[in-house]
Design a protein around this motif. Structure first.
Motif, PDB file in Angstrom:
ATOM      1  N   ASN A 189       0.276 -11.585  -0.780  1.00 54.49           N
ATOM      2  CA  ASN A 189       1.523 -12.342  -0.743  1.00 54.49           C
ATOM      3  C   ASN A 189       1.311 -13.833  -1.023  1.00 54.49           C
ATOM      4  OD1 ASN A 189       4.279 -12.543  -0.560  1.00 54.49           O
ATOM      5  ND2 ASN A 189       4.300 -12.762   1.673  1.00 54.49           N
ATOM      6  N   GLU A 190       0.476 -14.136  -2.025  1.00 56.80           N
ATOM      7  CA  GLU A 190       0.231 -15.515  -2.441  1.00 56.80           C
ATOM      8  C   GLU A 190       0.520 -15.623  -3.927  1.00 56.80           C
ATOM      9  OE1 GLU A 190      -3.519 -17.200  -1.447  1.00 56.80           O
ATOM     10  OE2 GLU A 190      -3.530 -16.314   0.538  1.00 56.80           O
ATOM     11  N   LEU A 199      -1.287  -0.184 -10.663  1.00 56.38           N
ATOM     12  CA  LEU A 199      -0.670   0.004  -9.345  1.00 56.38           C
ATOM     13  C   LEU A 199      -1.551  -0.547  -8.225  1.00 56.38           C
ATOM     14  CD1 LEU A 199       0.896   3.568  -9.682  1.00 56.38           C
ATOM     15  CD2 LEU A 199       2.089   1.372  -9.621  1.00 56.38           C
ATOM     16  N   VAL A 200      -2.859  -0.365  -8.334  1.00 59.46           N
ATOM     17  CA  VAL A 200      -3.771  -0.901  -7.317  1.00 59.46           C
ATOM     18  C   VAL A 200      -3.737  -2.428  -7.332  1.00 59.46           C
ATOM     19  CG1 VAL A 200      -6.202  -1.097  -6.661  1.00 59.46           C
ATOM     20  CG2 VAL A 200      -5.244   1.124  -7.226  1.00 59.46           C
ATOM     21  N   MET A 201      -3.711  -3.006  -8.521  1.00 54.38           N
ATOM     22  CA  MET A 201      -3.623  -4.471  -8.626  1.00 54.38           C
ATOM     23  C   MET A 201      -2.304  -4.982  -8.044  1.00 54.38           C
ATOM     24  SD  MET A 201      -6.233  -5.947 -10.090  1.00 54.38           S
ATOM     25  CE  MET A 201      -7.337  -4.906  -9.176  1.00 54.38           C
ATOM     26  N   LEU A 202      -1.239  -4.267  -8.330  1.00 53.99           N
ATOM     27  CA  LEU A 202       0.066  -4.650  -7.782  1.00 53.99           C
ATOM     28  C   LEU A 202       0.067  -4.566  -6.254  1.00 53.99           C
ATOM     29  CD1 LEU A 202       2.728  -5.582  -8.994  1.00 53.99           C
ATOM     30  CD2 LEU A 202       3.489  -3.221  -8.945  1.00 53.99           C
ATOM     31  N   ALA A 203      -0.599  -3.564  -5.717  1.00 59.59           N
ATOM     32  CA  ALA A 203      -0.723  -3.450  -4.258  1.00 59.59           C
ATOM     33  C   ALA A 203      -1.472  -4.648  -3.679  1.00 59.59           C
ATOM     34  CB  ALA A 203      -1.421  -2.147  -3.888  1.00 59.59           C
ATOM     35  N   ALA A 204      -2.501  -5.108  -4.389  1.00 62.30           N
ATOM     36  CA  ALA A 204      -3.239  -6.280  -3.915  1.00 62.30           C
ATOM     37  C   ALA A 204      -2.353  -7.520  -3.917  1.00 62.30           C
ATOM     38  CB  ALA A 204      -4.471  -6.506  -4.781  1.00 62.30           C
ATOM     39  N   ALA A 205      -1.534  -7.657  -4.948  1.00 64.34           N
ATOM     40  CA  ALA A 205      -0.634  -8.817  -4.997  1.00 64.34           C
ATOM     41  C   ALA A 205       0.376  -8.786  -3.861  1.00 64.34           C
ATOM     42  CB  ALA A 205       0.085  -8.853  -6.345  1.00 64.34           C
ATOM     43  N   VAL A 206       0.912  -7.616  -3.574  1.00 65.28           N
ATOM     44  CA  VAL A 206       1.885  -7.502  -2.480  1.00 65.28           C
ATOM     45  C   VAL A 206       1.192  -7.731  -1.133  1.00 65.28           C
ATOM     46  CG1 VAL A 206       3.436  -5.902  -1.274  1.00 65.28           C
ATOM     47  CG2 VAL A 206       3.425  -5.990  -3.772  1.00 65.28           C
ATOM     48  N   TYR A 207      -0.009  -7.236  -0.971  1.00 66.01           N
ATOM     49  CA  TYR A 207      -0.720  -7.358   0.299  1.00 66.01           C
ATOM     50  C   TYR A 207      -1.031  -8.814   0.633  1.00 66.01           C
ATOM     51  CZ  TYR A 207      -4.336  -6.906   3.842  1.00 66.01           C
ATOM     52  OH  TYR A 207      -5.062  -7.021   4.987  1.00 66.01           O
TER      53      TYR A 207
END
Length: 138
Positions: free
Chosen positions: A58-59, A48-56
Protein backbone atom coordinates in the motif's frame (compact mmCIF):
# COMPACT_ATOMS: atom_id res chain seq x y z
CA UNK A 1 -9.57 -7.12 6.75
CA UNK A 2 -10.83 -6.62 3.20
CA UNK A 3 -7.32 -5.77 2.01
CA UNK A 4 -5.96 -9.04 3.39
CA UNK A 5 -8.72 -11.00 1.64
CA UNK A 6 -7.94 -9.22 -1.64
CA UNK A 7 -4.22 -9.94 -1.24
CA UNK A 8 -4.96 -13.59 -0.47
CA UNK A 9 -7.27 -13.90 -3.48
CA UNK A 10 -4.70 -12.31 -5.80
CA UNK A 11 -1.90 -14.54 -4.48
CA UNK A 12 -4.00 -17.70 -4.80
CA UNK A 13 -5.11 -16.69 -8.29
CA UNK A 14 -1.52 -15.97 -9.32
CA UNK A 15 -0.29 -19.25 -7.89
CA UNK A 16 -3.11 -21.12 -9.65
CA UNK A 17 -2.20 -19.62 -13.03
CA UNK A 18 1.48 -20.40 -12.48
CA UNK A 19 0.52 -23.96 -11.59
CA UNK A 20 -1.52 -24.18 -14.80
CA UNK A 21 1.52 -22.95 -16.72
CA UNK A 22 3.64 -25.72 -15.21
CA UNK A 23 0.96 -28.27 -16.09
CA UNK A 24 1.01 -26.91 -19.64
CA UNK A 25 4.72 -27.62 -19.87
CA UNK A 26 4.16 -31.19 -18.72
CA UNK A 27 0.98 -32.03 -20.62
CA UNK A 28 1.14 -30.23 -23.98
CA UNK A 29 2.37 -32.35 -26.89
CA UNK A 30 4.90 -30.10 -28.64
CA UNK A 31 7.10 -27.07 -28.13
CA UNK A 32 4.71 -24.62 -29.73
CA UNK A 33 1.69 -25.45 -27.57
CA UNK A 34 3.89 -25.61 -24.47
CA UNK A 35 5.16 -22.11 -25.16
CA UNK A 36 1.65 -20.83 -25.74
CA UNK A 37 0.35 -22.24 -22.46
CA UNK A 38 3.38 -21.13 -20.50
CA UNK A 39 3.66 -17.61 -21.80
CA UNK A 40 0.00 -16.78 -21.29
CA UNK A 41 -0.62 -18.42 -17.92
CA UNK A 42 2.70 -17.54 -16.31
CA UNK A 43 2.42 -13.90 -17.37
CA UNK A 44 -1.04 -13.61 -15.87
CA UNK A 45 0.04 -15.48 -12.73
CA UNK A 46 3.09 -13.33 -12.12
CA UNK A 47 1.06 -10.19 -12.81
CA UNK A 48 -1.48 -11.21 -10.17
CA UNK A 49 1.28 -11.93 -7.63
CA UNK A 50 2.86 -8.53 -8.34
CA UNK A 51 -0.52 -6.87 -7.97
CA UNK A 52 -0.97 -8.62 -4.62
CA UNK A 53 2.37 -7.19 -3.49
CA UNK A 54 1.28 -3.69 -4.46
CA UNK A 55 -1.98 -4.02 -2.54
CA UNK A 56 -0.23 -5.54 0.49
CA UNK A 57 2.42 -2.83 0.88
CA UNK A 58 0.00 0.00 0.00
CA UNK A 59 2.77 2.45 -0.97
CA UNK A 60 2.89 4.58 -4.09
CA UNK A 61 6.54 3.82 -4.91
CA UNK A 62 5.95 0.07 -4.74
CA UNK A 63 2.77 0.35 -6.80
CA UNK A 64 4.66 2.23 -9.53
CA UNK A 65 7.39 -0.42 -9.58
CA UNK A 66 4.81 -3.21 -9.72
CA UNK A 67 3.01 -1.54 -12.61
CA UNK A 68 6.35 -1.13 -14.43
CA UNK A 69 7.09 -4.83 -13.91
CA UNK A 70 3.64 -5.86 -15.18
CA UNK A 71 3.97 -3.64 -18.27
CA UNK A 72 7.46 -5.01 -18.90
CA UNK A 73 6.16 -8.59 -18.68
CA UNK A 74 3.22 -7.86 -20.98
CA UNK A 75 5.55 -6.34 -23.56
CA UNK A 76 8.43 -8.83 -23.47
CA UNK A 77 6.92 -12.28 -22.89
CA UNK A 78 4.88 -12.46 -26.13
CA UNK A 79 7.82 -11.16 -28.18
CA UNK A 80 10.20 -13.66 -26.59
CA UNK A 81 7.76 -16.55 -27.12
CA UNK A 82 7.32 -15.54 -30.76
CA UNK A 83 11.07 -15.37 -31.36
CA UNK A 84 11.68 -18.74 -29.70
CA UNK A 85 8.85 -20.32 -31.70
CA UNK A 86 10.11 -18.84 -34.94
CA UNK A 87 13.66 -20.06 -34.27
CA UNK A 88 12.33 -23.51 -33.42
CA UNK A 89 10.28 -23.60 -36.64
CA UNK A 90 13.32 -22.65 -38.72
CA UNK A 91 15.44 -25.25 -36.93
CA UNK A 92 12.91 -27.90 -37.87
CA UNK A 93 11.44 -28.71 -34.47
CA UNK A 94 8.56 -31.02 -35.43
CA UNK A 95 4.94 -30.11 -34.97
CA UNK A 96 2.66 -32.45 -33.05
CA UNK A 97 1.76 -35.47 -35.20
CA UNK A 98 -1.94 -34.63 -34.95
CA UNK A 99 -1.45 -31.08 -36.21
CA UNK A 100 -3.97 -30.53 -38.99
CA UNK A 101 -2.66 -27.36 -40.61
CA UNK A 102 0.79 -25.81 -40.88
CA UNK A 103 0.01 -22.26 -41.97
CA UNK A 104 3.67 -21.30 -42.27
CA UNK A 105 4.59 -24.03 -44.76
CA UNK A 106 5.49 -22.39 -48.04
CA UNK A 107 5.37 -18.84 -46.63
CA UNK A 108 8.88 -18.46 -45.26
CA UNK A 109 12.14 -18.43 -47.14
CA UNK A 110 14.46 -20.90 -45.40
CA UNK A 111 17.50 -19.06 -46.77
CA UNK A 112 16.99 -15.55 -45.38
CA UNK A 113 14.05 -16.19 -42.97
CA UNK A 114 11.79 -13.61 -44.57
CA UNK A 115 8.07 -13.91 -45.06
CA UNK A 116 7.17 -14.40 -48.71
CA UNK A 117 4.13 -12.56 -49.98
CA UNK A 118 3.18 -15.37 -52.35
CA UNK A 119 2.56 -18.90 -51.18
CA UNK A 120 4.83 -21.50 -52.72
CA UNK A 121 3.18 -24.88 -52.10
CA UNK A 122 5.53 -27.73 -51.20
CA UNK A 123 5.73 -30.63 -53.62
CA UNK A 124 3.75 -33.05 -51.41
CA UNK A 125 0.87 -30.56 -51.00
CA UNK A 126 0.11 -30.28 -54.73
CA UNK A 127 -3.16 -32.03 -55.60
CA UNK A 128 -3.06 -33.75 -59.00
CA UNK A 129 -5.73 -32.82 -61.55
CA UNK A 130 -9.00 -34.71 -61.15
CA UNK A 131 -8.37 -35.80 -57.54
CA UNK A 132 -9.90 -32.81 -55.76
CA UNK A 133 -12.73 -33.43 -53.38
CA UNK A 134 -16.26 -32.42 -54.28
CA UNK A 135 -16.57 -30.15 -51.22
CA UNK A 136 -16.75 -26.95 -53.22
CA UNK A 137 -18.66 -27.92 -56.34
CA UNK A 138 -21.93 -26.22 -57.13
Amino acid sequence: MAREILVDALMIGGAAFMFLASLGVLRMPDLYTRMSATSKAATLGSGLVMLAAAVYFNEFSIAVRVLAIIVFLLLTVPVAAHMIGRAAYFDGVPLWESTVLDELRGHYSRVDHRLDSEVVPPVEAVIPEGEEGDDFTA
